[in-house]
Write a protein that holds these residues in place. Structure first.
Motif, PDB file in Angstrom:
ATOM      1  N   VAL A 143      24.278  36.618 131.416  1.00 43.79           N
ATOM      2  CA  VAL A 143      24.440  36.579 130.013  1.00 43.79           C
ATOM      3  C   VAL A 143      24.588  35.186 129.572  1.00 43.79           C
ATOM      4  O   VAL A 143      25.029  34.291 130.345  1.00 43.79           O
ATOM      5  N   TYR A 144      23.948  35.066 128.449  1.00 36.69           N
ATOM      6  CA  TYR A 144      23.924  33.621 127.795  1.00 36.69           C
ATOM      7  C   TYR A 144      24.599  33.744 126.666  1.00 36.69           C
ATOM      8  O   TYR A 144      24.769  34.640 125.686  1.00 36.69           O
ATOM      9  N   SER A 145      24.866  32.615 125.867  1.00 31.73           N
ATOM     10  CA  SER A 145      25.400  32.315 124.540  1.00 31.73           C
ATOM     11  C   SER A 145      24.872  31.000 124.051  1.00 31.73           C
ATOM     12  O   SER A 145      24.116  30.370 124.805  1.00 31.73           O
ATOM     13  N   ARG A 146      25.226  30.790 122.726  1.00 33.15           N
ATOM     14  CA  ARG A 146      24.774  29.331 122.195  1.00 33.15           C
ATOM     15  C   ARG A 146      23.430  29.117 122.368  1.00 33.15           C
ATOM     16  O   ARG A 146      22.814  28.374 122.957  1.00 33.15           O
ATOM     17  N   ASN A 147      22.617  30.163 121.985  1.00 33.03           N
ATOM     18  CA  ASN A 147      20.991  30.416 121.814  1.00 33.03           C
ATOM     19  C   ASN A 147      20.451  29.924 123.096  1.00 33.03           C
ATOM     20  O   ASN A 147      19.484  29.157 123.460  1.00 33.03           O
ATOM     21  N   ALA A 148      21.188  30.930 123.877  1.00 33.06           N
ATOM     22  CA  ALA A 148      20.508  30.670 125.530  1.00 33.06           C
ATOM     23  C   ALA A 148      20.713  29.593 126.215  1.00 33.06           C
ATOM     24  O   ALA A 148      20.180  29.147 127.091  1.00 33.06           O
ATOM     25  N   LYS A 149      21.529  28.624 125.534  1.00 31.78           N
ATOM     26  CA  LYS A 149      22.054  27.355 126.189  1.00 31.78           C
ATOM     27  C   LYS A 149      22.988  27.394 127.325  1.00 31.78           C
ATOM     28  O   LYS A 149      23.271  26.633 128.245  1.00 31.78           O
ATOM     29  N   GLN A 150      23.872  28.291 127.232  1.00 30.46           N
ATOM     30  CA  GLN A 150      25.330  28.268 128.043  1.00 30.46           C
ATOM     31  C   GLN A 150      25.248  29.567 128.660  1.00 30.46           C
ATOM     32  O   GLN A 150      25.371  30.767 128.051  1.00 30.46           O
ATOM     33  N   ALA A 151      25.178  29.492 129.942  1.00 33.11           N
ATOM     34  CA  ALA A 151      25.207  30.762 130.892  1.00 33.11           C
ATOM     35  C   ALA A 151      26.780  31.055 131.066  1.00 33.11           C
ATOM     36  O   ALA A 151      27.679  30.304 131.283  1.00 33.11           O
ATOM     37  N   HIS A 152      26.804  32.701 131.387  1.00 32.34           N
ATOM     38  CA  HIS A 152      28.161  32.897 131.571  1.00 32.34           C
ATOM     39  C   HIS A 152      28.375  33.700 133.166  1.00 32.34           C
ATOM     40  O   HIS A 152      27.185  34.613 133.362  1.00 32.34           O
ATOM     41  N   LYS A 153      29.382  33.523 133.857  1.00 36.22           N
ATOM     42  CA  LYS A 153      29.423  34.284 135.244  1.00 36.22           C
ATOM     43  C   LYS A 153      29.981  35.437 134.919  1.00 36.22           C
ATOM     44  O   LYS A 153      31.180  35.906 135.386  1.00 36.22           O
TER      45      LYS A 153
END
Length: 247
Positions: A143-153
């Motif tokens: 899962v990512y956010s911030r236009n695919a710049k930040q990954a989440h565990k």
């Protein structure tokens, strides 16, 4: 009898509309007000507008633009981008929007989903989950956010289930890998999600033809079929032409 919804997804950047490929290579495709007028005439099921820079740049929604869009619209509207609290969600609903979508904010603070549901009603709360395959062979998604710049565990299915428990009325599964590629939806993860939640869901990313919409709804039953490029581009040279069709 329930039927699938077909929803154009429009990406806001500043005062204009863009279309991306894999969340990058943004191409300008027109004015949002003009696009809304065209989609009015085509009697679309619903329209989603996402401000792709709001969260990444640390600003809130452009309420003046959203008000102008709502004033022109004759269709149900959903908005996402820069919403950080339930009060802002309520302000957007008050402008005439039926739904408000959150992504990064829900990942950072899942309690926001419950707060929004309490404030604007479960039916108006949408959680968008942007996913990308970890490897070609693994079959796992991150899962990512911030236009695919930040990954989440977090696992996308587990996160979707948690959000529905907290009060999300709809889950949107958005494929980063397939965004703008027009090569079909990613059905494997969508199938797993459909089997894990009972709330409405929408799949976005990859639609390039009416057959792709049919394949999604034939596989999953009544779901939302979201698309961007399919409704704004025509031909192999991707000439801008706003259109709409149901499977």
């Amino acid at each position: 009898m329930l039927r699938s919804r077909v929803a154009p997804y429009l990406l806001l950047r500043g005062k204009g509309l863009v279309k991306t490929q894999k969340f990058g290579n943004a191409k300008y495709v027109g004015d949002p007000i003009n696009a809304v007028k065209i989609f009015n005439e085509k009697e679309v099921d619903e329209l989603t507008l996402l401000d792709i820079d709001a969260t990444a740049s640390g600003r809130g929604p452009d309420l003046t633009l959203l008000k102008d869009i709502a004033a022109e619209s004759r269709m149900p509207l959903c908005y996402g981008g820069g919403v950080q609290d339930a009060e802002m969600a309520a302000r957007i609903i008050a402008l005439g929007y039926e739904k408000v979508s959150v992504s990064h904010a829900a990942l950072e603070r899942p309690a926001l989903v419950r707060e929004m549901a309490d404030r604007i009603g479960r039916q108006s709360v949408v959680v968008t989950i942007d996913v990308k395959k970890e490897g070609l062979l693994s079959g796992k998604h991150k899962v990512y956010s911030r236009n695919a710049k930040q990954a989440h565990k977090v696992d996308p299915i587990d996160f979707a289930m948690k959000c529905t428990e907290l009060g999300a009325g709809e889950i949107v599964l958005n494929s980063i890998d397939r965004d703008g590629m027009m090569q079909g939806y990613g059905l494997d993860l969508a199938r797993k999600l459909r089997g894990s939640i009972t709330t409405p869901m929408t799949v976005v990313g990859g639609a390039g033809s009416i057959d792709d919409l049919r394949a999604l709804t034939n596989e999953l039953g009544p779901v939302g079929a979201g698309a961007g490029s399919l409704f704004v581009f025509k031909g192999k040279y991707r000439a801008v032409l706003i259109s709409y069709a149901r499977p």
